[in-house]
Design an enzyme around this catalytic site. Structure first.
Site, PDB file in Angstrom:
ATOM      1  N   SER A 145     -14.403  14.355 -54.882  1.00  0.00           N
ATOM      2  CA  SER A 145     -13.864  13.437 -53.880  1.00  0.00           C
ATOM      3  C   SER A 145     -12.363  13.353 -54.043  1.00  0.00           C
ATOM      4  O   SER A 145     -11.844  13.400 -55.154  1.00  0.00           O
ATOM      5  CB  SER A 145     -14.466  12.042 -54.028  1.00  0.00           C
ATOM      6  OG  SER A 145     -13.794  11.121 -53.162  1.00  0.00           O
ATOM      7  N   TYR A 158     -16.771   4.643 -58.708  1.00  0.00           N
ATOM      8  CA  TYR A 158     -17.167   5.858 -57.996  1.00  0.00           C
ATOM      9  C   TYR A 158     -16.185   6.989 -58.265  1.00  0.00           C
ATOM     10  O   TYR A 158     -16.583   8.122 -58.564  1.00  0.00           O
ATOM     11  CB  TYR A 158     -17.247   5.580 -56.496  1.00  0.00           C
ATOM     12  CG  TYR A 158     -17.510   6.807 -55.662  1.00  0.00           C
ATOM     13  CD1 TYR A 158     -18.801   7.302 -55.503  1.00  0.00           C
ATOM     14  CD2 TYR A 158     -16.464   7.476 -55.010  1.00  0.00           C
ATOM     15  CE1 TYR A 158     -19.047   8.429 -54.732  1.00  0.00           C
ATOM     16  CE2 TYR A 158     -16.706   8.597 -54.243  1.00  0.00           C
ATOM     17  CZ  TYR A 158     -17.994   9.070 -54.105  1.00  0.00           C
ATOM     18  OH  TYR A 158     -18.230  10.197 -53.342  1.00  0.00           O
TER      19      TYR A 158
END
Length: 256
Positions: A145, A158
């Site tokens: 990500s 996350y």
């Protein structure tokens, strides 16, 4: 499509929606026999039906990758059997995204996010990569990500798991590459399914203002990069993280 993955087999985790679904559909369109995997059997059946209607090969396997070695090994075994005894391509896509602030994150949430986002792909790779190597090679693609490297004020938990996956990508490339298993990653930026006309702008669109792309991406953009990494065209690519983010992490953003 060009049939770049003809006669290949693939397991794509978390492929009943969004990016994972786009990857499974793109693999099948390129000739691969794909195992679609996830927790929702109804959505999985819909994805498989769509692939088959388009002339592709796909099967659904329900799996709750909770981080336990047993869950990962079970999926690996069932996928291998479904795919005729071998898995040529593994895509570690499944993940969860609770994004509380650090002070608001309790231990249960912390453990759950790391279990799904890091432990599950770790043990799934451990179950599949050695057999890939024994069969002559294969390709593993992890999903990272953009916020693993360009921090945002929320989502520390996350983003740390995606940083772990990018590190594992390089470590696994060193470990398994000499055995014929290429390991790489794709790092998506702000990616959203196409919105119906008249829909209110998504908050994520603000993050893409001033980037070279100037807009959010779609799951298909990520899927095309994964197809390239999975195929022979990327045979000299090892341990790389491919940014598919409209230039968000690599280019200075101009205030707009």
């Amino acid at each position: 499509m060009s049939g770049r993955l003809r006669n290949k087999t693939a397991l794509v985790t978390g492929s009943t929606s969004n990016i994972g679904q786009a990857i499974a559909e793109a693999f099948a369109a390129e000739g691969a026999h794909v195992v679609v995997s996830g927790r929702n059997a109804e959505r999985g059946a819909q994805v498989v039906a769509g692939i088959r209607a388009a002339g592709g090969r796909a099967d659904f396997l329900a799996a709750d990758l909770d981080g336990s070695p047993e869950a990962s090994r079970d999926l690996a075994a069932r996928a291998r059997q479904t795919l005729g005894g071998r898995i040529d391509i593994l895509v570690n896509n499944a993940g969860v995204y609770p994004a509380p602030g650090t002070a608001a994150t309790d231990e249960k949430t912390f453990d759950h996010v790391y279990a799904v986002n890091v432990k599950a792909p770790f043990f799934l790779t451990a179950a599949i990569a050695p057999e890939m190597a024994a069969a002559g090679g294969g390709a593993i693609i992890n999903l990272g990500s953009w916020i693993a490297r360009l921090a945002v004020p929320v989502g520390a938990l996350y983003s740390s798991t995606k940083g772990a996956m990018e590190t594992l990508t390089r470590a696994w490339a060193a470990e398994f590459g000499p055995q014929g298993v290429r390991v790489n990653a794709v790092s998506p930026g702000v990616v959203l399914p196409p919105s119906p006309p008249g829909t209110e702008p998504h908050p994520g669109e603000v993050m893409m203002k001033g980037t070279p792309a100037g807009r959010v991406g779609t799951p298909d953009a990520v899927a095309r990069a994964v197809v390239w990494l999975a195929g022979d065209e990327a045979s000299f690519v090892h341990g790389t993280v491919v940014d598919v983010d409209g230039g968000r992490t690599g280019v200075a953003v101009v205030a707009a």
